[in-house]
Design an enzyme around this catalytic site. Structure first.
Site, PDB file in Angstrom:
ATOM      1  N   SER A 152       0.806  -1.233   0.000  1.00  0.00           N
ATOM      2  CA  SER A 152       0.000   0.000   0.000  1.00  0.00           C
ATOM      3  C   SER A 152       0.836   1.279   0.000  1.00  0.00           C
ATOM      4  CB  SER A 152      -0.956  -0.002   1.196  1.00  0.00           C
ATOM      5  OG  SER A 152      -1.903  -1.027   1.066  1.00  0.00           O
TER       6      SER A 152
ATOM      7  N   LYS B 183      -8.508  -6.477  11.367  1.00  0.00           N
ATOM      8  CA  LYS B 183      -9.742  -6.078  10.680  1.00  0.00           C
ATOM      9  C   LYS B 183     -10.985  -6.203  11.568  1.00  0.00           C
ATOM     10  CE  LYS B 183      -8.351  -6.902   5.891  1.00  0.00           C
ATOM     11  NZ  LYS B 183      -8.713  -7.561   4.617  1.00  0.00           N
TER      12      LYS B 183
ATOM     13  N   ASN C  96     -11.476  -2.355   6.864  1.00  0.00           N
ATOM     14  CA  ASN C  96     -10.153  -2.276   6.240  1.00  0.00           C
ATOM     15  C   ASN C  96      -9.741  -0.851   5.906  1.00  0.00           C
ATOM     16  OD1 ASN C  96     -11.602  -1.725   3.905  1.00  0.00           O
ATOM     17  ND2 ASN C  96     -10.815  -3.464   2.747  1.00  0.00           N
TER      18      ASN C  96
ATOM     19  N   ALA D 280     -18.015 -18.311   1.939  1.00  0.00           N
ATOM     20  CA  ALA D 280     -18.767 -17.414   2.818  1.00  0.00           C
ATOM     21  C   ALA D 280     -17.892 -16.862   3.938  1.00  0.00           C
ATOM     22  CB  ALA D 280     -19.982 -18.142   3.401  1.00  0.00           C
TER      23      ALA D 280
ATOM     24  N   GLY E 225     -14.674 -14.037   5.085  1.00  0.00           N
ATOM     25  CA  GLY E 225     -14.692 -12.579   5.157  1.00  0.00           C
ATOM     26  C   GLY E 225     -14.948 -11.918   3.814  1.00  0.00           C
ATOM     27  N   ALA E 226     -14.186 -12.289   2.787  1.00  0.00           N
ATOM     28  CA  ALA E 226     -14.375 -11.691   1.467  1.00  0.00           C
ATOM     29  C   ALA E 226     -15.721 -12.083   0.886  1.00  0.00           C
ATOM     30  CB  ALA E 226     -13.246 -12.122   0.534  1.00  0.00           C
TER      31      ALA E 226
ATOM     32  N   ARG F 269     -22.105 -21.716   8.226  1.00  0.00           N
ATOM     33  CA  ARG F 269     -21.637 -20.370   7.893  1.00  0.00           C
ATOM     34  C   ARG F 269     -22.349 -19.858   6.649  1.00  0.00           C
ATOM     35  NH1 ARG F 269     -15.279 -18.938   7.151  1.00  0.00           N
ATOM     36  NH2 ARG F 269     -15.453 -20.400   5.403  1.00  0.00           N
TER      37      ARG F 269
ATOM     38  N   GLY G 206      -8.697 -11.408  -9.452  1.00  0.00           N
ATOM     39  CA  GLY G 206      -8.735 -10.539  -8.287  1.00  0.00           C
ATOM     40  C   GLY G 206      -8.251  -9.131  -8.519  1.00  0.00           C
TER      41      GLY G 206
END
Length: 289
Positions: free
Chosen positions: A24, A74, A95, A136, A138-139, A164, A246
């Site tokens: 980043s 997070k 985030n 299913a 976090g993302a 979940r 991605g």
């Protein structure tokens, strides 16, 4: 690189543990220079047991304008901000944090909306479409709410942990009204197939869906960010499907994060489900508990 830093420079931090490979700062700082922003992004290496003390100290910095939050903070950061953007409340993670001039910290997460924006920017509109989501975690949770918020006709959630998947499907249906159910990883009958699992990162991983059941008019999205095409995307293209990896999610997410932080004011349009930034706090935010 550091010659543009002045006494008036706004600070943006990347907060996480084990940041040696983080990209980043090296991505954002050239953007700041190119856009003439009086800002700099620096890494803050913070261990899990030091996060509370870090936040206490960081709140004393009047020139701290925002934080990017990565693992393992997070979820922990949820309890340390003042307000939650709807994305953070839905997903249960943060985030990015915007530090307001009045001292309030507002937390959000843009994984899901970034995925939707990545699709929309290439003309793939989730609205009115049937979507299969594999994963299913976090993302996947973020993507589920974002796809439903963008007007998907239906959403099928599949996960190795059926409970979940069921919990996510029930939450999405209750909050968005989208017809959401738990089902097998069978792409037949869907317009959009999304892999939100790590399957494909390992050389010997099985594919998340059976490629023989893919159809040429489908969009197949694999959120794995790899310099090479993922096995799923390669198999899908052989079937005539459109594909996205991605990189589309991460570029969409970066655009939304910059806008949320007030650093990308010329961005046009927002994906479905993103509240306008001029909305009043009680419309677009909830108080952190």
């Amino acid at each position: 690189m550091a010659t543009h830093i002045k006494g008036s420079t706004r600070l943006y931090g990347l907060v996480g543990h084990r940041l040696a490979a983080a990209k980043s700062p090296q991505l954002l700082n050239p953007v700041f220079i190119d856009q003439g922003e009086d800002a700099v992004c620096i890494p803050f290496e913070v261990t899990p047991d030091g996060l509370c003390n870090f936040v206490i100290g960081a709140r004393a910095l009047n020139n701290l304008a925002g934080l990017l939050v990565t693992m393992p903070h997070k979820q922990s950061m949820l309890a340390l901000v003042d307000e939650l953007h709807p994305t953070a409340r839905q997903v249960g993670a943060i985030n990015v944090v915007r530090c307001e001039s009045d001292g309030r910290w507002i937390g959000a997460v843009f994984d899901g909306l970034g995925c939707v924006l990545g699709m929309q920017q290439e003309g793939h509109e989730p609205a009115g479409k049937s979507v299969l989501l594999v994963g299913a975690g976090g993302a996947g949770r973020a993507i589920a709410f974002a796809v439903a918020g963008a007007g998907a006709r239906s959403l099928t959630v599949c996960d190795a942990d059926e409970q979940r998947a069921r919990s996510l499907a029930e939450s999405v249906a209750a909050e968005t009204g989208c017809a959401t159910r738990v089902g097998p990883p069978d792409p037949r009958g869907h317009h959009i197939v999304i892999n939100a699992t790590p399957l494909g990162m390992g050389a010997h991983d099985p594919l998340p869906v059976d490629p023989e059941r893919l159809e040429p008019d489908m969009l197949v999205v694999d959120i794995i960010n790899s310099p090479h095409s993922t096995p799923l995307c390669r198999a899908a293209r052989e079937k005539g499907c459109s594909t996205q990896d991605g990189g589309h999610l991460h570029r969409g997410q970066a655009r939304l994060v910059l806008r949320f932080l007030g650093l990308n004011q010329d961005a046009d349009g927002e994906p479905g489900g993103l509240p306008p930034e001029h909305a009043q706090p009680d419309q677009a935010m909830t108080r952190a508990s």
